[in-house]
Design a protein around this motif. Structure first.
Motif, PDB file in Angstrom:
ATOM      1  N   GLY A 173      -3.862  10.374   0.012  1.00 12.21           N
ATOM      2  CA  GLY A 173      -4.513   9.105   0.376  1.00 12.21           C
ATOM      3  C   GLY A 173      -3.799   7.639   0.094  1.00 12.21           C
ATOM      4  N   SER A 174      -4.390   6.651   0.198  1.00 13.92           N
ATOM      5  CA  SER A 174      -3.547   5.444  -0.008  1.00 13.92           C
ATOM      6  C   SER A 174      -4.277   4.827  -1.325  1.00 13.92           C
ATOM      7  N   LEU A 175      -3.232   3.563  -1.826  1.00 12.49           N
ATOM      8  CA  LEU A 175      -3.843   2.908  -2.719  1.00 12.49           C
ATOM      9  C   LEU A 175      -2.938   1.575  -3.032  1.00 12.49           C
ATOM     10  N   PRO A 176      -3.611   0.651  -3.474  1.00 14.28           N
ATOM     11  CA  PRO A 176      -2.602  -0.858  -3.678  1.00 14.28           C
ATOM     12  C   PRO A 176      -1.599  -0.566  -4.672  1.00 14.28           C
ATOM     13  N   ALA A 177      -0.626  -1.124  -4.331  1.00 14.17           N
ATOM     14  CA  ALA A 177       0.166  -1.211  -5.665  1.00 14.17           C
ATOM     15  C   ALA A 177       1.068  -2.496  -5.582  1.00 14.17           C
ATOM     16  N   ARG A 178       2.193  -2.666  -6.599  1.00  9.97           N
ATOM     17  CA  ARG A 178       3.025  -4.024  -6.593  1.00  9.97           C
ATOM     18  C   ARG A 178       4.258  -3.793  -6.698  1.00  9.97           C
ATOM     19  N   LEU A 179       5.010  -4.546  -5.983  1.00  8.30           N
ATOM     20  CA  LEU A 179       6.610  -4.309  -5.982  1.00  8.30           C
ATOM     21  C   LEU A 179       7.138  -4.891  -7.212  1.00  8.30           C
ATOM     22  N   THR A 180       8.251  -4.346  -8.050  1.00  4.50           N
ATOM     23  CA  THR A 180       8.705  -4.998  -8.817  1.00  4.50           C
ATOM     24  C   THR A 180      10.108  -4.533  -9.132  1.00  4.50           C
ATOM     25  N   THR A 205       0.796  -0.987   0.054  1.00  2.53           N
ATOM     26  CA  THR A 205      -0.070   0.165  -0.039  1.00  2.53           C
ATOM     27  C   THR A 205       0.831   1.215  -0.039  1.00  2.53           C
ATOM     28  N   LEU A 206       0.627   2.207  -0.853  1.00  6.09           N
ATOM     29  CA  LEU A 206       1.307   3.399  -0.966  1.00  6.09           C
ATOM     30  C   LEU A 206       0.576   4.596  -0.204  1.00  6.09           C
ATOM     31  N   SER A 207       1.181   5.202   0.353  1.00  2.00           N
ATOM     32  CA  SER A 207       0.364   6.302   1.277  1.00  2.00           C
ATOM     33  C   SER A 207       1.023   7.594   0.957  1.00  2.00           C
ATOM     34  N   GLY A 208       0.154   8.703   0.918  1.00  4.11           N
ATOM     35  CA  GLY A 208       0.719  10.260   0.573  1.00  4.11           C
ATOM     36  C   GLY A 208      -0.227  11.072   1.093  1.00  4.11           C
ATOM     37  N   ILE A 209      -0.148  12.312   0.902  1.00  2.00           N
ATOM     38  CA  ILE A 209      -0.844  13.395   1.119  1.00  2.00           C
ATOM     39  C   ILE A 209      -2.449  13.018   0.580  1.00  2.00           C
TER      40      ILE A 209
END
Length: 90
Positions: free
Chosen positions: A71-78, A65-69
């Motif tokens: 909000g947050s959103l799902p992401a994938r690591l590569t 999950t990436l978070s910032g000013i």
């Protein structure tokens, strides 16, 4: 270090610093893409469209999950390679 980037007005109407990079695809070729210059970022974020162009396998990557000013959103690591071009704007 000096980067040969450019200013680009994005969809939200804000003009931001952009740089063109080559991103290594699964077949070891490089795919050109524009990136926002954010010297304080903890991660480099690819759009879903670029991720698909790299022929990456989402099922083989960990979800985070990436978070910032905003909000947050799902992401994938590569893991991949990135390269600056020798010529500005290419």
């Amino acid at each position: 270090m000096i980067f040969a980037g450019r200013w680009k007005t994005l969809e939200d109407g804000v003009t931001r610093p952009i740089i063109r990079l080559g991103v290594r695809a699964v077949d070891r070729s490089f795919v050109a893409a524009d990136f926002l210059i954010d010297s304080g970022a903890d991660h480099t974020v690819f759009s879903a469209a670029l991720y698909e162009r790299l022929n990456s396998d989402a099922s083989a990557s960990a979800e985070i999950t990436l978070s910032g000013i905003g909000g947050s959103l799902p992401a994938r690591l590569t893991t991949t390679g990135m390269a600056l071009t020798d010529k500005p704007g290419q």
